[in-house]
Design a protein around this motif. Sequence first.
Motif, short mmCIF file in Angstrom:
data_model
loop_
_atom_site.label_atom_id
_atom_site.label_comp_id
_atom_site.label_asym_id
_atom_site.label_seq_id
_atom_site.Cartn_x
_atom_site.Cartn_y
_atom_site.Cartn_z
N UNK A 304 -9.89 -27.54 -29.68
CA UNK A 304 -9.40 -27.73 -28.32
C UNK A 304 -10.08 -26.77 -27.35
N UNK A 305 -10.08 -25.49 -27.69
CA UNK A 305 -10.71 -24.51 -26.81
C UNK A 305 -12.21 -24.72 -26.70
N UNK A 347 -9.62 -20.46 -27.14
CA UNK A 347 -8.74 -20.60 -25.97
C UNK A 347 -8.93 -19.42 -25.02
N UNK A 348 -9.22 -18.24 -25.57
CA UNK A 348 -9.50 -17.09 -24.71
C UNK A 348 -10.76 -17.33 -23.90
N UNK A 349 -11.80 -17.85 -24.54
CA UNK A 349 -13.02 -18.21 -23.83
C UNK A 349 -12.70 -19.23 -22.72
N UNK A 350 -11.93 -20.26 -23.08
CA UNK A 350 -11.62 -21.33 -22.13
C UNK A 350 -10.83 -20.80 -20.94
N UNK A 351 -9.85 -19.92 -21.22
CA UNK A 351 -9.05 -19.36 -20.14
C UNK A 351 -9.91 -18.51 -19.21
N UNK A 352 -10.80 -17.70 -19.80
CA UNK A 352 -11.69 -16.87 -18.98
C UNK A 352 -12.60 -17.73 -18.11
N UNK A 353 -13.06 -18.86 -18.67
CA UNK A 353 -14.00 -19.70 -17.94
C UNK A 353 -13.31 -20.52 -16.86
N UNK A 354 -12.16 -21.09 -17.17
CA UNK A 354 -11.51 -21.96 -16.17
C UNK A 354 -10.99 -21.15 -15.00
N UNK A 355 -10.60 -19.90 -15.24
CA UNK A 355 -10.11 -19.07 -14.14
C UNK A 355 -11.23 -18.59 -13.22
N UNK A 356 -12.47 -18.73 -13.65
CA UNK A 356 -13.60 -18.47 -12.74
C UNK A 356 -13.65 -19.55 -11.65
N UNK A 367 -3.84 -17.04 -20.71
CA UNK A 367 -4.85 -16.22 -21.37
C UNK A 367 -4.32 -14.88 -21.82
N UNK A 368 -3.44 -14.28 -21.02
CA UNK A 368 -2.86 -12.99 -21.40
C UNK A 368 -1.94 -13.12 -22.60
N UNK A 369 -1.10 -14.13 -22.60
CA UNK A 369 -0.21 -14.34 -23.75
C UNK A 369 -1.00 -14.60 -25.02
N UNK A 370 -2.11 -15.32 -24.89
CA UNK A 370 -2.94 -15.66 -26.04
C UNK A 370 -3.47 -14.41 -26.74
N UNK A 371 -3.63 -13.32 -25.99
CA UNK A 371 -4.11 -12.06 -26.57
C UNK A 371 -2.98 -11.08 -26.85
N UNK A 387 -13.75 -12.85 -34.90
CA UNK A 387 -13.32 -13.59 -33.71
C UNK A 387 -12.29 -12.82 -32.89
N UNK A 388 -11.64 -11.82 -33.49
CA UNK A 388 -10.69 -11.01 -32.72
C UNK A 388 -11.40 -10.30 -31.56
N UNK A 389 -12.59 -9.79 -31.81
CA UNK A 389 -13.30 -9.09 -30.74
C UNK A 389 -13.67 -10.06 -29.62
N UNK A 390 -14.05 -11.27 -29.98
CA UNK A 390 -14.34 -12.28 -28.96
C UNK A 390 -13.09 -12.56 -28.10
N UNK A 391 -11.96 -12.72 -28.76
CA UNK A 391 -10.72 -13.00 -28.05
C UNK A 391 -10.39 -11.87 -27.08
N UNK A 392 -10.51 -10.64 -27.54
CA UNK A 392 -10.14 -9.48 -26.73
C UNK A 392 -11.05 -9.34 -25.52
N UNK A 393 -12.36 -9.44 -25.74
CA UNK A 393 -13.29 -9.22 -24.62
C UNK A 393 -13.23 -10.38 -23.64
N UNK A 394 -13.06 -11.61 -24.12
CA UNK A 394 -12.90 -12.73 -23.20
C UNK A 394 -11.68 -12.51 -22.31
N UNK A 395 -10.61 -11.97 -22.89
CA UNK A 395 -9.41 -11.69 -22.10
C UNK A 395 -9.66 -10.57 -21.11
N UNK A 396 -10.35 -9.51 -21.54
CA UNK A 396 -10.68 -8.43 -20.63
C UNK A 396 -11.54 -8.92 -19.46
N UNK A 397 -12.48 -9.82 -19.74
CA UNK A 397 -13.31 -10.37 -18.67
C UNK A 397 -12.46 -11.18 -17.70
#
Length: 496
Positions: A304-305, A347-356, A367-371, A387-397
Amino acid sequence: MPNEEDWRWIKADLVWSIKPHQPRVLIERIAMTRRNFFRHGISFDPDFNAALLEQELNGIGGIGFDDDRRLILRFDRINRHLRTSRGIQELSPEIVQRDTWYTFETAGVFYDRSGPAECAYPLINVGYGNGIRQAPVAHDTVAELIEQAGLYLARQLRDDGSFHYGFFPVGHEAIPTYNILRHSGTLYSMLEAWEAIGNDTIAVGVPRGIEFVLRETLRPLGEHAVVVDHANKGEIRLGAQAVFILAVVKYTELTGDRRYLDAARQIGRAIIDRFLDSQTGQFVHVLDGADFSVKDTFRIIFYDGEAVLALLRLYKLDSDPVWLKSARLAFEYFLRVDHWQHFDHWQAYAAAEITRHDPDRRYVEFGLKNALGNLDFIHRRDTAFPTFLELLVATLEMVETTGAVEIDTLNPMSAASLLATAHHRAEHLRYSHFYPELAMYFRKPRQIVGSFFIRHHGFRIRIDDVEHFISGYCMYRRFCSKHDSALLGERAGHLT
């Protein structure tokens, strides 16, 4: 004995702690330990004539499963190692009758003469990083990890554009399966590594890998096209469509070469028309390759993401509003069904991208709840889980680009915890890197050095495993580079 001038890797270990054990008790302890997580050397005699470092035990598979999937000492492998590598007498069957065996810890140093700069590294002597070099995750260290892993993947690319899929390095056994989604994801990570490091060798073969997908798996469907996974029952999987689009878009962005973009558009249209419910926004996950009927409504949360991210990245390059409209439709479905409860990196990637494109408060909260909903587990997890690091940094971005600190879900403590956990995971991932001082104990060290492994899966090295380590580190390095190249340390203040 090779000529000393030809030596490239030299390692010395000094025992600093010894503990005696009754053999029966130690055998039971080994049986109760997670696979490959027994982190001690073992000596079968008090004079250490028959002693094996922890890394030796792992490298030869000295602890393995019996027929009942119970972890045991594999004396067949241990004796073969003693005989062929040490040139000493095998252990007798009576070894288990001895009164005492010993576990031990070492402090070591590794001297590497293989690179342009000869270096001596003190080694970590305790914890998850036991036996690898002491090297904090500083900016240059991360760059080296990315480059070495990228070069490893480049070496796995065959002339026909397919990959050597993976290995179990204890016996250097090839993994006989294949997966076209992971093929495309690996190409994407190679492009990320090239973008981050600038070493052309990493990405020079990427067009060959893209053309393999187009030649071997792409099936035209009028104005659409789909990627068929012939190695897996001819299935047409949502994730395989999405990740190929991600690879093509990344390639196009970095090179300006648009020759593959039409194929990405055709696949994007197939995602919208064949996988996405235009009323609900729900995706189906798998189509039958024979008749395009729905085979699985749901297969794995990743799809999905991946699909939303692919549509958004395609929109960024192509500007056709249908991509953004469809991504929003799918994300609204994510909101309705609380998809954040899956705590998924895509989903973290998707949330970071769609909010741009649309910094909708609801998207940011998702996105915040997802992390944040899984942060404690992420911090404590002992396995690598790149993949945890990807999730965290996508959320930070996402936090940084949207000003999410104004949202109730994120308080100053949460922002600091996100950042601290990202730093922790970045260091923890390093413990799964095949540094030379670890690779040297496996059967074919020069073929695995520079890669990443999954310890609890028999040190498995698979292209998609390496892919996610690269992606996480590339994101981490990019994010931290914005902040004085100091990896931020404890400086979370600007996020609060």
